[in-house]
Enzyme design. Sequence first.
Site, PDB file in Angstrom:
ATOM      1  N   GLY A 114     -35.569 -13.429 -42.950  1.00  0.00           N
ATOM      2  CA  GLY A 114     -36.393 -13.813 -41.726  1.00  0.00           C
ATOM      3  C   GLY A 114     -35.524 -14.191 -40.772  1.00  0.00           C
ATOM      4  O   GLY A 114     -35.621 -14.909 -39.865  1.00  0.00           O
ATOM      5  N   GLY A 155     -34.678 -11.930 -38.666  1.00  0.00           N
ATOM      6  CA  GLY A 155     -34.988 -11.052 -37.437  1.00  0.00           C
ATOM      7  C   GLY A 155     -34.648  -9.666 -37.626  1.00  0.00           C
ATOM      8  O   GLY A 155     -34.168  -9.241 -36.526  1.00  0.00           O
ATOM      9  N   SER A 157     -36.132  -6.923 -37.550  1.00  0.00           N
ATOM     10  CA  SER A 157     -37.142  -6.148 -36.760  1.00  0.00           C
ATOM     11  C   SER A 157     -36.891  -6.338 -35.413  1.00  0.00           C
ATOM     12  O   SER A 157     -36.700  -5.073 -34.652  1.00  0.00           O
ATOM     13  CB  SER A 157     -38.667  -6.373 -37.035  1.00  0.00           C
ATOM     14  OG  SER A 157     -38.894  -6.429 -38.479  1.00  0.00           O
ATOM     15  N   ALA A 191     -33.761  -7.511 -34.139  1.00  0.00           N
ATOM     16  CA  ALA A 191     -32.479  -6.676 -34.132  1.00  0.00           C
ATOM     17  C   ALA A 191     -32.581  -5.046 -33.731  1.00  0.00           C
ATOM     18  O   ALA A 191     -31.866  -4.678 -33.324  1.00  0.00           O
ATOM     19  CB  ALA A 191     -31.740  -7.292 -35.220  1.00  0.00           C
ATOM     20  N   ASP A 235     -36.424 -14.191 -30.671  1.00  0.00           N
ATOM     21  CA  ASP A 235     -35.325 -13.531 -31.421  1.00  0.00           C
ATOM     22  C   ASP A 235     -34.586 -12.356 -30.936  1.00  0.00           C
ATOM     23  O   ASP A 235     -33.606 -12.030 -31.164  1.00  0.00           O
ATOM     24  CB  ASP A 235     -36.284 -13.099 -32.871  1.00  0.00           C
ATOM     25  CG  ASP A 235     -37.536 -12.579 -32.432  1.00  0.00           C
ATOM     26  OD1 ASP A 235     -37.955 -12.551 -31.389  1.00  0.00           O
ATOM     27  OD2 ASP A 235     -38.146 -12.351 -33.404  1.00  0.00           O
TER      28      ASP A 235
HETATM   29  O1  PMV Z   1     -40.508 -16.716 -38.578  1.00  0.00           O
HETATM   30  P1  PMV Z   1     -39.577 -16.376 -37.197  1.00  0.00           P
HETATM   31  O2  PMV Z   1     -38.091 -16.924 -37.687  1.00  0.00           O
HETATM   32  O3  PMV Z   1     -39.316 -14.872 -36.875  1.00  0.00           O
HETATM   33  O4  PMV Z   1     -39.884 -17.669 -36.333  1.00  0.00           O
HETATM   34  C1  PMV Z   1     -41.027 -17.504 -35.712  1.00  0.00           C
HETATM   35  C2  PMV Z   1     -41.011 -18.369 -34.585  1.00  0.00           C
HETATM   36  C3  PMV Z   1     -42.386 -18.637 -33.986  1.00  0.00           C
HETATM   37  O5  PMV Z   1     -42.216 -19.761 -32.971  1.00  0.00           O
HETATM   38  C4  PMV Z   1     -43.442 -19.235 -34.998  1.00  0.00           C
HETATM   39  C5  PMV Z   1     -42.751 -17.451 -33.331  1.00  0.00           C
HETATM   40  C6  PMV Z   1     -42.153 -16.714 -32.119  1.00  0.00           C
HETATM   41  O6  PMV Z   1     -42.378 -15.709 -31.916  1.00  0.00           O
HETATM   42  O7  PMV Z   1     -41.503 -17.511 -31.545  1.00  0.00           O
END
Ligand code: PMV
Length: 324
Positions: A112, A114, A116, A118, A159
């Site tokens: 998790g 990120g 994708s 990146a 992200d």
């Molecule tokens: O699951 P992650 O680490 O990609 O985080 C998602 C964070 C959210 O706020 C739920 C979604 C977003 O795009 O901000």
Amino acid sequence: MNNTTISSPGKLMLFGEHAVVYGKPCIVTAVDQRLTIHASILDEPIFKLHAPDVEINNSSKLLTHIGEGDLPNGAKFVEIAAKNFIEKYPHAIPEKKGISFETETQFKSTFGFGSSSASAVCTIKALSELFNPEMTEKDIFDLAYKTVLDIQGVGSGFDLAAAIYGRTLYFLTGGKKIESLIIKKLPLIIGYTGIKADTATIVKEVKVRFENKQTELNQIYDSIEKIVEQGKQAFQDNDLKKLGELMNQNQTLLEQLGVSTNKLSSMINASRNAGAYGAKLSGAGGGDCMIALAPENKRSQVEKAIENAGGKVLKVEVNAKGVN
Ligand code: PMV
């Protein structure tokens, strides 16, 4: 220039997940686990992709067919990012030329962090270096954000900002504000649940769960926003204790959203009991990682507590450099 190598960092959400999808701010830090793309210009008009980490092995198609059909998950972000670049700058790639991408990651896509996002950022940055050096960081962000929305339908883009700008950022939905925070010390401990969560699914689940409770949902998001603002101040004051308290408050609100799990909660509680200033889940919830902030003299106890609760401690540095 005929080829280039670009790398960008992964990310961890510190404060404000979920609320940031709906116009609120968040705070994100870049992690020093990087995704790398080697890109080169080809003398035939084809799009080639080799991404063994996500089981894409030497796939190839005509550049005119880019983005068409049912794309395998592992190929989507690179291919749609490249397609969006070509659509936005139709004359940038000379006629009869093509492009080849090869990706490598230091982190598993299941953490998790990120990967994708990146990969979308690296793809656009590589195309910019090879064909359109005029693009600014914000241009790269906007095209990468379009890519994420094309594929996932939802997302704040936090992200992507971490992958592009790096360090620790105060970020507002869609990149309306992206500010670097000065971080002196951030003794974070990261615990992986071992469970892969799908962000888009969890965001949609929250929406459904609160369908008839919009006021309650808005109150939660407003409270999260206040925590983010206080967190920004606490970073400026380098007040780790306060940051820990805010993490705990943010976690309570995430529990009210229904996105924490038993595994996350037990890792979080274990780290608090072992002396962390505070702890919370990081990201969409449902699995992935939790984070704890702890004094240096409690680090090893907190790490042990997380492992005893069934988590895996990931040794990664935060506040890492952006795309380069
Ligand atoms: O699951 P992650 O680490 O990609 O985080 C998602 C964070 C959210 O706020 C739920 C979604 C977003 O795009 O901000």
